[in-house]
Design an enzyme around this catalytic site. Structure first.
Site: not given
Ligand code: PMP
Length: 401
Positions: A184, A212, A243
Site C-alpha cells: 500500500s 490495492h 478503493k
C-alpha cells in the site's frame, strides 16, 4: 489515588509538534466529491492522494444505484449479518465477488480492516503460525495480534528470508503466509509465484490482501492471483470496497467450507452491523461498470506508465513501484511535511508518509493515480513536485536524465 489518563495523553506531542510548525497535513477537510479535482479551503486542488484508482466515486450510475437501494431498503440494516442484518443484495454481491475472483464463496464485512481482524484472529490456533511480510498493512498486523497463534515476519518481498523462516517451522502446524498483493505504500507487487513454490514445499497456505489490486491488476481487474494465473494456489483472497470499488466494506473469498467457518468464527463479522444497503448497491454497480468499461483499467495504466516515466526522467527516487501507487522518497520527515505543505498551497494534494508508518529514513510522498486523471494534470503535478523538492532542498532527486 489520582487519575492518570490525562497526564498520559498530555505526553503525546507528536501532532502538536507538527502543528506548531504550521505543517500539520492530516484530517484536511475536503468540501467536494473525491474526484481528480477537489475543493479545500475554497481552493481547487488536484487530487493525487486518493485510492479511487478507477475514479468511480462520482459515477452517476453508481450514485443512482445507491439511492435506489436506500429507497428500497432504508439507510441501515440495524444488525449483524449473523442475525437480522442479511439482505438479499448482500448474498447477490457475495456470489458476484466469489465468481469475479474465481473462488467458491465469499462473505462481506463492513470494512476491509474488519475482514483482516476477523479472519486472522480465527484461522490459526495456539500451535499454528501466521507468516507476514514486514510491510503488510496495519489491519493484517493487528489481526495477527488478535490471533492466539505465533506470528513471524519476514523482510519485505525477500524470498530467501521467507524460506529461512518457513524451514524451521514444525511440519504438523498450520502455516498461513499472509501478504499484500500490491503493497500500500511502496506500490510493488508481491512475488506470488515464488511464494506459491515455497508454500508447496513447506506445506503452507496463502492469503492475499487485494485492497490495492482489485480493479487494478488481473483479468478484468480481478486481482493479484489472477494477474499471476495462480488463483487455485491462493487459499484466501480479501479486498476492500473503499478503493477502486467506490464504496465502503470488504470481503473474503475462499472455498465454501472456509467461508462457512469464517461466518461462524470471525468476531468482527458476527458482532458488527452489516454493510449498509447503499454501500452494497454501489459495489454491485461498480462491478457492472468495471465489466462494461474495461477502458478504465487501460487508462489507469496509461496514466501510471506516463507518470512513472516522467518521475524517472526528472530523477525522482520512486523505489520499486510497479503500480498506480508511486512512493516518492524524501527520506526525511521534516522535509516531507514541508514539501506536502508547499504542494497543498500550490494546489496539489499528496499524502505524506512518515515514521512510524515507514522507517524514518524511508519517509515519502505517496502519489497515486486514477483512471480519470489527464496527462495535463499529471504534468502539472510533476512540475510542482520538482519545484517543491528544489525549494525545500530535498537531496534524493538525482540529476535529470
Ligand atoms: N488492507 C490494505 C492493504 C489497505 O490498504 C486497507 C485500507 N487502507 C485495508 C486493508 C483496510 O480496508 P478498509 O479501508 O476497507 O478498512
Amino acid at each position: 489515588m489520582g487519575k492518570k489518563l490525562h497526564q498520559k495523553i498530555a505526553q503525546f506531542q507528536d501532532a502538536n509538534m507538527i502543528r506548531e510548525k504550521g505543517l500539520y497535513p492530516f484530517f484536511r477537510p475536503i468540501e467536494s466529491g473525491q474526484d481528480t479535482e477537489v475543493i479545500i479551503n475554497n481552493q481547487r486542488v488536484l487530487m493525487f492522494g486518493s485510492n479511487s484508482y478507477l475514479g468511480l466515486t462520482n459515477h452517476p450510475k453508481i450514485k443512482e444505484a445507491s439511492k435506489k437501494a436506500i429507497d428500497k431498503y432504508g439507510t441501515g440494516c440495524a444488525g449483524s449479518r449473523f442475525l437480522n442484518g442479511t439482505l438479499d443484495i448482500h448474498i447477490e454481491l457475495e456470489n458476484r465477488l466469489a465468481n469475479y475472483v474465481g473462488k467458491e464463496a465469499a462473505v462481506l464485512f463492513s470494512t476491509g480492516f474488519q475482514v483482516n481482524l476477523g479472519v486472522l484472529s480465527c484461522i490459526t490456533g495456539r500451535n499454528d503460525y501466521l507468516i507476514l511480510d514486514e510491510y503488510d498493512h496495519a489491519s493484517l498486523i493487528d489481526g495477527s495480534r488478535l490471533s492466539f497463534s505465533k506470528v513471524i515476519k519476514y523482510a519485505h518481498n525477500d524470498m530467501a528470508d521467507l524460506q529461512r523462516k518457513l524451514s524451521i517451522l514444525p511440519e504438523e502446524a498450520v502455516k498461513v503466509i499472509v501478504v499484500d498483493g500490491i503493497f500500500s505504500m511502496e506500490g510493488d507487487i508481491v512475488k506470488l509465484p515464488e511464494i506459491v513454490k515455497l508454500a508447496e514445499e513447506y506445506g503452507a497456505n496463502i492469503m492475499v490482501d487485494d485492497a490495492h489490486s482489485l480493479g487494478v491488476i488481473g483479468e478484468k481487474g480481478s486481482g493479484t492471483a489472477s494477474h499471476f494465473g495462480l488463483t487455485d494456489e491462493v487459499d484466501l483472497i480479501m479486498s476492500t470496497f473503499s478503493k477502486s470499488l467506490a464504496s465502503l466494506g470488504g470481503f473474503i473469498a475462499s472455498d465454501a467450507d472456509t467461508i462457512d467457518y469464517l461466518k461462524h468464527r470471525a468476531r468482527s463479522l458476527m458482532f458488527s452491523a452489516s454493510m449498509t444497503p447503499g454501500s452494497v448497491a454501489s459495489v454491485i454497480a461498480a462491478l457492472d461498470i468495471i465489466e462494461s468499461e474495461p477502458e478504465r483499467i487501460t487508462k489507469l495504466w496509461d496514466n501510471t506508465n506516463y507518470a512513472t516515466k516522467l518521475f524517472l526522467e526528472e530523477g525522482f527516487d520512486i523505489g520499486a513501484s510497479e503500480s498506480p501507487i508511486l512512493p516518492i522518497y524524501i527520506r526525511d520527515n521534516d522535509k516531507t511535511f514541508l514539501v506536502t505543505n508547499q504542494l497543498q498551497r500550490e494546489g496539489i494534494f499528496v499524502n505524506p508518509v512518515v515514521s512510524p508508518a515507514v522507517p524514518s529514513d524511508s519517509s515519502l510522498l505517496r502519489f497515486s493515480l486514477m483512471a480519470t486523471h489527464t496527462f495535463d494534470q499529471i504534468d502539472e503535478a510533476v512540475e510542482k513536485i520538482a519545484k517543491a523538492f528544489k525549494d525545500v532542498g530535498v537531496t534524493t532527486i538525482k540529476e535529470k536524465i
